[in-house]
Design a protein around this motif. Structure first.
Motif, PDB file in Angstrom:
ATOM      1  N   THR A 105       0.995  -0.846  -0.321  1.00 39.14           N
ATOM      2  CA  THR A 105       0.238   0.139   0.014  1.00 39.14           C
ATOM      3  C   THR A 105       0.988   1.081   0.290  1.00 39.14           C
ATOM      4  O   THR A 105       1.932   0.912  -0.219  1.00 39.14           O
ATOM      5  N   ASP A 133      -1.194  -3.514   6.557  1.00 35.36           N
ATOM      6  CA  ASP A 133      -0.571  -2.641   6.479  1.00 35.36           C
ATOM      7  C   ASP A 133      -0.546  -2.185   7.938  1.00 35.36           C
ATOM      8  O   ASP A 133      -1.119  -2.772   8.627  1.00 35.36           O
ATOM      9  N   ASN A 135      -2.484  -0.258   9.298  1.00 35.58           N
ATOM     10  CA  ASN A 135      -4.040  -0.127   9.398  1.00 35.58           C
ATOM     11  C   ASN A 135      -4.403  -0.238   9.051  1.00 35.58           C
ATOM     12  O   ASN A 135      -6.599   0.046   9.212  1.00 35.58           O
ATOM     13  N   ASN A 136      -4.211  -1.566   8.103  1.00 30.21           N
ATOM     14  CA  ASN A 136      -5.107  -2.397   7.298  1.00 30.21           C
ATOM     15  C   ASN A 136      -4.523  -3.720   6.836  1.00 30.21           C
ATOM     16  O   ASN A 136      -4.049  -4.266   6.876  1.00 30.21           O
ATOM     17  N   ILE A 138      -6.348  -6.698   4.169  1.00 28.09           N
ATOM     18  CA  ILE A 138      -6.985  -6.893   3.069  1.00 28.09           C
ATOM     19  C   ILE A 138      -7.260  -8.420   2.735  1.00 28.09           C
ATOM     20  O   ILE A 138      -5.735  -9.286   2.410  1.00 28.09           O
ATOM     21  N   VAL A 212     -11.771  -5.260   3.609  1.00 29.24           N
ATOM     22  CA  VAL A 212     -10.910  -4.563   4.536  1.00 29.24           C
ATOM     23  C   VAL A 212     -10.845  -4.424   5.838  1.00 29.24           C
ATOM     24  O   VAL A 212     -12.495  -3.731   6.294  1.00 29.24           O
ATOM     25  N   ALA A 214     -10.129  -2.271   8.914  1.00 28.26           N
ATOM     26  CA  ALA A 214      -9.263  -1.460   9.003  1.00 28.26           C
ATOM     27  C   ALA A 214      -9.663  -0.327  10.825  1.00 28.26           C
ATOM     28  O   ALA A 214     -10.674  -0.859  11.479  1.00 28.26           O
TER      29      ALA A 214
END
Lengths: 216, 216
Positions: A105, A133, A135-136, A138, A212, A214
Motif C-alpha cells: 500500500t 499495513d 492500519n489495514n 485486506i 478490509v 481497518a
C-alpha cells in the motif's frame, strides 16, 4: 503451514512491520524489488529476492549480493506484469500455503489496486493471501468467513463487492446485519461495519468480495 | 460546465489541494463531514456541508455554523451509506455536471475503495467524476478516452479492469501497446504504462476500467 512473506516497494511503517513479523513465523521471506530496502532497515535477510531492480538503491543491492543463501531472480524491466506479481508466483512455485504482502500500500494507488487484484491469484489457487499495513488488513473471499472479535484487525470491517454483484449476503454478529441481500458495486453500503458479538459471520452464495479490516 | 468539488475526510496535502482549487473553478463546493477541516484550514467557505458530523471537531462545526449562505444537511449516523456517497448524490441533485473528489484517499483503504466504487455513480449518470490527490488522478470509464501527454497527471498511466473482463482493449501512443486484447482481473498487466506520443488512446468494446494517472 508453509507461510510466505512478500515485502514489496510501497510505504512501510517499520515499527509495525517488524512487530508483525516477530509475532508470526514464515517459511519463506521474499523481497520484491525495492522491498529489499525494508529488509535491510529491519536487519532481516530475505530468502529470495526478485525484481528488475530499477527502483532499489545500488548500495542495497550490493549489501545483499554479498550475503550467502539468497535465491536471486532478475526480471526483464520491459515485462508486462509487476515485480509483486512475479514474487507471488515465485512464492507459490516454492510451495507457499499462505501469503502475506507487506509494503503493498502507499501513495501509488495504481500499485495498491494492482496488489488487491493479485489477491485473486490466491483465490484461484486456494491459497489464503492478505495485504497488511499498519492500519489495514485486506483479503479477497469467494465464500463465507468468520472473524473472531478477539482476533480482528482494527475496529472496522468493510465489505466491498469485487464482482459486479455478490448474492445472498448474510451478515451476523455485526452492528449492521444483512439477510440474503444482493450487494452491488457503485455504492458504499458495506463500509465501516463493526463486530458486536464474539464472532462475526459473513456468508454469500455467489460472487467475490474484498474484506478490509481497518483501524480508526 | 457546472463543476462541483467535494472534499471528504481522508488525507489531504494542503498545498497541492489549494493550488489545484485555485487552478480550477467550481460552481459548487461541498464539504463531506470532516472535509470541513480542510475548508477551514484553506480559508474557503463551502456552499454545502453534509454529514453525520461524528468525525469533525466541535470548533470546526461552530466556525461554519456562524457563517451565512451555507446549505447544511445533517445525516443520521446510523445510515447505510457513507457521507461521501450522500455528498455525491447531493451534488448531482444540485445540477453537478462534473465532480472532483478531494480527501478521498489516505490510510483508510476501505474508504478509498468505497470512493472508487462511487465513481460508478458518475458513470451511470454520465457525469464525469475523478478522485484527485497529490500523487494520483483516478477515473472510471466504460468507453474509450484520449489522454493528451501535455495534460496528463503525473508520469504513469495504469489501467485496472473493474469489471471481470474488459474486451478488445486497444492502446495507442503508450510504451506498452495492446490491440484487441481482453484484459482480465487478477493480474497487474496494465500497471505503470507511459505515454510516448502527443496523445494516448484507450479504447475497448465492453467492460469497465479504472484509470489511474500516477506521479512517480
Amino acid at each position: 503451514m508453509n507461510s510466505y512473506l512478500i515485502v514489496t516497494g510501497g510505504q512501510i511503517d517499520d515499527s509495525f512491520a517488524i512487530r508483525w513479523i516477530n509475532e508470526h513465523s514464515f517459511e519463506g521471506m521474499v523481497a520484491s524489488d525495492s522491498g529489499m530496502e525494508f529488509y535491510k532497515r529491519a536487519g532481516i535477510k530475505p530468502d529470495m529476492i526478485i525484481g528488475d531492480f530499477d527502483s532499489v538503491k545500488a548500495e542495497t543491492l550490493d549489501f545483499f549480493r554479498n550475503k550467502d543463501n539468497i535465491h536471486w531472480i532478475k526480471l526483464n524491466p520491459m515485462k508486462d506484469d509487476t515485480d509483486t506479481e512475479a514474487a507471488i508466483r515465485l512464492a507459490i512455485e516454492n510451495g507457499a500455503e499462505d501469503i502475506t504482502l507487506l509494503g503493498a500500500t502507499g501513495s501509488r494507488i495504481d500499485h495498491m489496486l494492482a496488489n488487491i487484484e493479485l489477491l485473486g491469484i490466491g483465490l484461484e489457487r486456494k491459497i489464503p493471501m492478505q495485504i497488511i499495513d499498519a492500519n489495514n488488513r485486506i483479503r479477497m473471499i469467494d465464500s463465507g468467513i468468520v472473524i473472531r472479535e478477539a482476533e480482528q484487525f482494527g475496529r472496522y470491517v468493510s465489505l466491498i463487492p469485487y464482482s459486479m454483484e455478490v448474492k445472498n449476503v448474510t451478515l451476523k454478529g455485526f452492528k449492521y446485519t444483512l439477510e440474503n441481500y444482493t450487494m452491488h458495486k457503485f455504492n458504499s453500503l458495506g463500509i465501516s461495519n463493526e463486530i458486536t458479538a464474539d464472532e462475526a459471520q459473513i456468508s454469500f452464495t455467489d460472487g467475490i468480495m474484498v474484506v478490509v479490516e481497518a483501524a480508526d
